[in-house]
Design an enzyme around this catalytic site. Structure first.
Site, PDB file in Angstrom:
ATOM      1  N   TYR A   1      17.398  19.385  38.090  1.00 57.75           N
ATOM      2  CA  TYR A   1      17.315  20.816  38.825  1.00 57.75           C
ATOM      3  C   TYR A   1      18.503  21.237  38.890  1.00 57.75           C
ATOM      4  CZ  TYR A   1      14.731  20.208  43.627  1.00 57.75           C
ATOM      5  OH  TYR A   1      13.951  19.644  43.808  1.00 57.75           O
TER       6      TYR A   1
ATOM      7  N   LYS B   1      11.192   6.129  37.399  1.00 62.87           N
ATOM      8  CA  LYS B   1      10.274   5.893  36.496  1.00 62.87           C
ATOM      9  C   LYS B   1      10.450   5.252  35.037  1.00 62.87           C
ATOM     10  CE  LYS B   1       6.058   7.089  35.671  1.00 62.87           C
ATOM     11  NZ  LYS B   1       4.637   6.768  36.300  1.00 62.87           N
TER      12      LYS B   1
ATOM     13  N   ASP C   1       5.375   6.577  42.069  1.00 59.45           N
ATOM     14  CA  ASP C   1       4.114   6.024  42.386  1.00 59.45           C
ATOM     15  C   ASP C   1       3.420   5.737  43.431  1.00 59.45           C
ATOM     16  OD1 ASP C   1       4.485   5.224  40.167  1.00 59.45           O
ATOM     17  OD2 ASP C   1       2.632   5.487  39.398  1.00 59.45           O
TER      18      ASP C   1
ATOM     19  N   ASP D   1      13.029  14.963  46.579  1.00 59.66           N
ATOM     20  CA  ASP D   1      12.520  16.159  47.290  1.00 59.66           C
ATOM     21  C   ASP D   1      11.331  15.216  47.777  1.00 59.66           C
ATOM     22  OD1 ASP D   1      12.848  18.822  47.951  1.00 59.66           O
ATOM     23  OD2 ASP D   1      11.198  19.252  45.885  1.00 59.66           O
TER      24      ASP D   1
ATOM     25  N   ASP E   1       9.765  14.887  51.477  1.00 59.20           N
ATOM     26  CA  ASP E   1       8.827  15.678  52.269  1.00 59.20           C
ATOM     27  C   ASP E   1       7.888  15.311  53.147  1.00 59.20           C
ATOM     28  OD1 ASP E   1      10.294  18.025  51.952  1.00 59.20           O
ATOM     29  OD2 ASP E   1       8.153  19.199  51.809  1.00 59.20           O
TER      30      ASP E   1
HETATM   31  C1  IPM Z   1      15.542  20.563  49.935  1.00 61.35           C
HETATM   32  C2  IPM Z   1      14.215  21.857  49.323  1.00 61.35           C
HETATM   33  C3  IPM Z   1      15.653  22.621  48.541  1.00 61.35           C
HETATM   34  C4  IPM Z   1      15.357  21.378  47.259  1.00 61.35           C
HETATM   35  C5  IPM Z   1      14.840  24.108  47.681  1.00 61.35           C
HETATM   36  C6  IPM Z   1      14.358  25.371  48.828  1.00 61.35           C
HETATM   37  C7  IPM Z   1      15.479  24.138  46.623  1.00 61.35           C
HETATM   38  O1  IPM Z   1      13.214  21.759  49.069  1.00 61.35           O
HETATM   39  O2  IPM Z   1      16.293  20.616  50.344  1.00 61.35           O
HETATM   40  O3  IPM Z   1      14.155  19.609  50.332  1.00 61.35           O
HETATM   41  O4  IPM Z   1      14.527  20.938  46.292  1.00 61.35           O
HETATM   42  O5  IPM Z   1      16.363  20.653  47.380  1.00 61.35           O
HETATM   43 MG    MG Z   2      12.586  19.687  49.466  1.00 63.50          MG
END
Ligand code: IPM
Ligand code: MG
Length: 366
Positions: free
Chosen positions: A146, A195, A227, A251, A255
């Site tokens: 990032y 990884k 993975d 990240d 999710d």
């Molecule tokens: C998160 C989001 C952010 C990230 C984006 C919006 C830049 O996906 O907080 O997980 O990738 O960190």
């Molecule tokens: Mg995210």
């Protein structure tokens, strides 16, 4: 207690879900005798519209003056929003990355817990769900891909682009210490995800994590390749307690973890530095497709406000009160659309409600 809270409503569903969290905080303040004062801060697309920048110096100063910041979400529809015609460093997301970096918020805690009431919303099979699961992703937030050097350039008539993934040992050590400290207060297990079979940065990650682990003989450490971790999260999520990982892997895995707990609308987060300051936000995005419809789930934001009370203000009983109220509302069968039972599951005692109703129901049960 007087508490100065910076509030970033942001874009998309952000303003709707933040309003519900503020409503809950006000009710907690009235009940427990605290004075929550709010300072509205612009960030993301709404800041671009007002100032031309996703994050102004003034906004950073406001955040620094606050004890904690509560954030909704930022960003818009990448296909249709004019924000995405701007250069990358002027887009809404640059505001979020900018505030994380400016405030040194290197530790991102994302607890993914399957509320037993939401078993029916979980996409996994009943035999995998078992007694449920409860994990915390400790994501490094100010390093890695990032923030590494990146460039798009032309070489021999072809356009190429690169990004770089760098960590130094201090960055790895401080996040690993956070993970081991919090594991001690939970089930004393850390799964460090990397990884290391391919990346140098992961090999260093593993070495430093092992050094830190030596000071925590009471905490079990295991290493897992990313993975495999993605697979294990849906195959056997019960095995995880604290997942420690770098920025990009965190990240993606967070999710995934949110979905196995029913919905990203339930996933709160805290971004912390070495002080008591924290930035608290739901892990989901701005969901422009449902913005303004009054159907977004405010629970992740309300849970983030509870994390704020716990971590920044040491208000454990107030945070417990919020979490208990959410439990009661779920017990009584109230659900926003994202946590409705999956197709084919029993929905007979379930009542679907919108964003503000969900906030009111939680306030009533505080
Ligand atoms: C998160 C989001 C952010 C990230 C984006 C919006 C830049 O996906 O907080 O997980 O990738 O960190
Ligand atoms: Mg995210």
């Amino acid at each position: 207690m007087d508490c100065n809270i910076g509030v970033i409503r942001g874009d998309g569903i952000g303003p709707e879900i933040v309003s519900e969290a503020v409503k809950v905080l006000d009710a907690v303040g009235a009940k427990f005798g605290h004075n929550f004062k709010y300072d509205e801060i612009l960030m993301g697309g709404c800041s671009i519209d007002a100032t031309g920048e996703p994050l102004t110096k003034e906004a950073i100063e406001q955040a620094k003056r606050a004890d904690a910041v509560l954030l909704g979400s930022i960003g818009g529809d990448a296909k249709t929003s004019p924000w995405y015609k701007l250069p990358a460093d002027k887009r809404p997301e640059a505001g979020l990355l900018g505030i994380r970096k400016a405030l040194h918020l290197f530790a991102n805690l994302r607890p993914a817990y399957l509320y037993p009431q939401l078993n029916e919303a979980c996409p996994l099979r009943d035999d995998i769900i078992g007694d449920g699961f409860d994990m915390l992703i400790m994501r490094e937030l100010t390093g890695g891909l990032y923030f590494g050097k990146r460039e798009t350039r032309e070489v021999n008539g072809k356009i190429e682009a690169y990004d770089t993934l760098t960590y130094n040992e201090d960055e790895i050590r401080r996040i690993a210490i956070k993970a081991f400290d919090i594991a001690r207060k939970r089930r004393s297990k850390v799964t460090s995800v990397d990884k290391a079979n391919v990346l140098d940065s992961s090999r260093l990650w593993r070495k430093v994590v092992e050094e830190v682990a030596a000071d925590y003989s009471d905490v079990t450490l295991e290493h897992m390749l990313v993975d495999n971790a993605a697979m294990q999260l849906v195959k056997d999520p019960k095995q995880f307690d604290v997942i420690l990982t770098e920025n990009m892997f965190g990240d993606i895995l967070s999710d995934e973890a949110s979905m196995v707990t029913g919905s990203i609308g339930m996933l709160s987060s805290a971004s912390l530095n070495e002080t008591k300051f924290g930035l608290y936000e739901p892990s989901g995005g701005s969901a422009p497709d449902i913005a303004g419809k009054g159907i977004a789930n405010p629970i992740a934001t309300i849970l983030s406000a509870a994390m704020m009370l716990r971590f920044t203000f040491d208000m454990d009983k107030e945070a417990d009160a919020i979490e208990n109220a959410i439990n009661k509302v779920l017990d009584e069968g109230y659900r926003t659309i994202d946590i409705m039972p999956a197709p084919g599951k029993d929905a007979s005692s379930i009542k679907q409600v919108g964003t503000t109703d969900m906030g009111d129901l939680i306030v009533e049960r505080l």
